[in-house]
Design a protein around this motif. Structure first.
Motif, PDB file in Angstrom:
ATOM      1  N   ARG A   3     -41.869  17.215  37.370  1.00  0.00           N
ATOM      2  CA  ARG A   3     -41.600  18.601  37.771  1.00  0.00           C
ATOM      3  C   ARG A   3     -41.489  18.681  39.292  1.00  0.00           C
ATOM      4  O   ARG A   3     -42.334  18.168  40.020  1.00  0.00           O
ATOM      5  CB  ARG A   3     -42.701  19.538  37.277  1.00  0.00           C
ATOM      6  N   HIS A   4     -40.451  19.352  39.777  1.00  0.00           N
ATOM      7  CA  HIS A   4     -40.293  19.590  41.201  1.00  0.00           C
ATOM      8  C   HIS A   4     -41.363  20.577  41.674  1.00  0.00           C
ATOM      9  O   HIS A   4     -41.529  21.648  41.085  1.00  0.00           O
ATOM     10  CB  HIS A   4     -38.917  20.178  41.515  1.00  0.00           C
ATOM     11  N   THR A  39     -45.592  15.934  31.251  1.00  0.00           N
ATOM     12  CA  THR A  39     -44.869  16.170  32.498  1.00  0.00           C
ATOM     13  C   THR A  39     -45.849  16.011  33.661  1.00  0.00           C
ATOM     14  O   THR A  39     -46.989  16.498  33.592  1.00  0.00           O
ATOM     15  CB  THR A  39     -44.263  17.586  32.534  1.00  0.00           C
ATOM     16  N   GLY A  59     -38.884  23.517  38.699  1.00  0.00           N
ATOM     17  CA  GLY A  59     -38.085  23.059  37.576  1.00  0.00           C
ATOM     18  C   GLY A  59     -38.318  21.594  37.264  1.00  0.00           C
ATOM     19  O   GLY A  59     -38.871  20.842  38.077  1.00  0.00           O
ATOM     20  N   LEU A  60     -37.919  21.185  36.087  1.00  0.00           N
ATOM     21  CA  LEU A  60     -38.033  19.791  35.674  1.00  0.00           C
ATOM     22  C   LEU A  60     -36.861  18.990  36.242  1.00  0.00           C
ATOM     23  O   LEU A  60     -35.719  19.471  36.278  1.00  0.00           O
ATOM     24  CB  LEU A  60     -38.034  19.676  34.148  1.00  0.00           C
ATOM     25  N   TYR A  61     -37.144  17.776  36.668  1.00  0.00           N
ATOM     26  CA  TYR A  61     -36.114  16.908  37.218  1.00  0.00           C
ATOM     27  C   TYR A  61     -35.186  16.425  36.113  1.00  0.00           C
ATOM     28  O   TYR A  61     -35.636  15.879  35.092  1.00  0.00           O
ATOM     29  CB  TYR A  61     -36.769  15.724  37.922  1.00  0.00           C
ATOM     30  N   ASN A  72     -46.205  15.505  38.240  1.00  0.00           N
ATOM     31  CA  ASN A  72     -45.537  15.611  39.546  1.00  0.00           C
ATOM     32  C   ASN A  72     -45.911  14.409  40.411  1.00  0.00           C
ATOM     33  O   ASN A  72     -45.873  14.475  41.633  1.00  0.00           O
ATOM     34  CB  ASN A  72     -45.901  16.922  40.264  1.00  0.00           C
TER      35      ASN A  72
END
Length: 297
Positions: free
Chosen positions: A196-197, A224, A202-204, A226
């Motif tokens: 996740r950015h 997920t 948002g998700l990469y 980071n």
């Protein structure tokens, strides 16, 4: 009484120590007549003689001896303090706040800066390690590290690392139970470990490329993160396929705990750059920082 000119006190000290107007004038670099006149003016302002003069020698009066004893240690202390300040030119100091990702820190920045920090104890660096795209001016950072393609045009940018790529990896156990994806679109049927950015939230979307044609795949899965290193741990446990920098999984792939999939689809990214506002470029500590980090092809 008007305060004495400090130059006059320095000149008096020279005459009193050398016991000679001629020698003192030569040391200071002025005419003997000028020096004599300035000492007379000093004596007039103070209201008593400081030197006894004969045709053969010069010597301080009792008042002159007292003045000499007063100013000599003070001038010596000032000279020592100035010498200490001048030494700062050769002993750089200062603090820097630096924003960068965990991968940039581990793969490029930390290995290069460790010896620099050991050699320059006067330099202090605060590392803010996250994957966010920071506005370094608004967020109070002095510099940042980012991929070259992402840097604002008004920044000074210095390349500090080589090109690198992301690789899709999974454990042998995962491949045994779920099969090997042959095309990036096959990832839609696999459990993928997402990133996740921090900035956008948002998700990469995983970026692939073959034959000059880019392809982005929005994957899904049970977990997920980071942080790339957490993704690697999850992949080693057989919990899914991860997409991480190749250099940080080299040991796992060599040991066989992880294997690469979709190898022909992994594009290279432009390497990391140190970037900072142009007003910082002449600060000495930045020269040390950029010299240490600069990429040598």
């Amino acid at each position: 009484m008007r305060k004495p000119d400090f130059n006059d006190l320095v000149w008096f000290q020279a005459v009193a120590e050398l016991r000679s107007f001629t020698k003192a004038a030569a040391r200071i670099g002025v005419a003997q007549s000028t020096l004599s006149q300035r000492i007379k003016e000093l004596e007039m302002r103070m209201g008593f003689p400081l030197l006894t003069r004969t045709t053969r020698n010069v010597a301080p009066t009792p008042a002159g001896e007292r003045l000499l004893a007063t100013i000599t240690p003070r001038f010596a202390a000032i000279e020592d303090d100035i010498a200490d300040l001048m030494a700062l030119r050769d002993t750089p100091s200062g603090s820097i706040r630096l924003t960068l990702s965990d991968h940039a820190f581990d793969s490029v920045v930390w290995p290069k800066l460790k010896p620099v920090l050991a050699a320059h104890p006067g330099i202090a660096i605060e590392f803010s390690i996250d994957g966010a795209f920071r506005n370094i001016v608004e967020d109070g950072f002095d510099a940042g590290v980012r991929l070259g393609e992402s840097i604002e045009k008004d920044m000074i940018a210095v390349r500090i690392g080589p090109d690198w790529r992301l690789v899709a990896i999974a454990s042998p156990d995962y491949i045994t139970h779920h099969g090997t994806p042959e095309h990036p679109q096959d990832l839609l049927h696999h459990s993928c470990i997402g990133m996740r950015h921090i900035t956008s939230g948002g998700l990469y979307a995983w970026e692939f490329e073959r034959g000059g044609q880019p392809l982005r795949v929005r994957v899904d899965g049970q977990m997920t993160f980071n942080n790339s290193y957490a993704m690697i741990d999850a992949a080693v446990m057989g919990l899914g396929i991860a997409y991480v920098p190749e250099d940080i999984v080299a040991d796992e792939m060599e040991a066989g705990t992880l294997v690469q999939v979709l190898g022909g689809w992994s594009p290279f990214f432009e390497g990391y750059y140190l970037y900072y506002p142009s007003r910082r470029q002449n600060v000495p500590v930045f020269k040390i920082l950029t010299d240490a980090l600069r990429h040598k092809s």
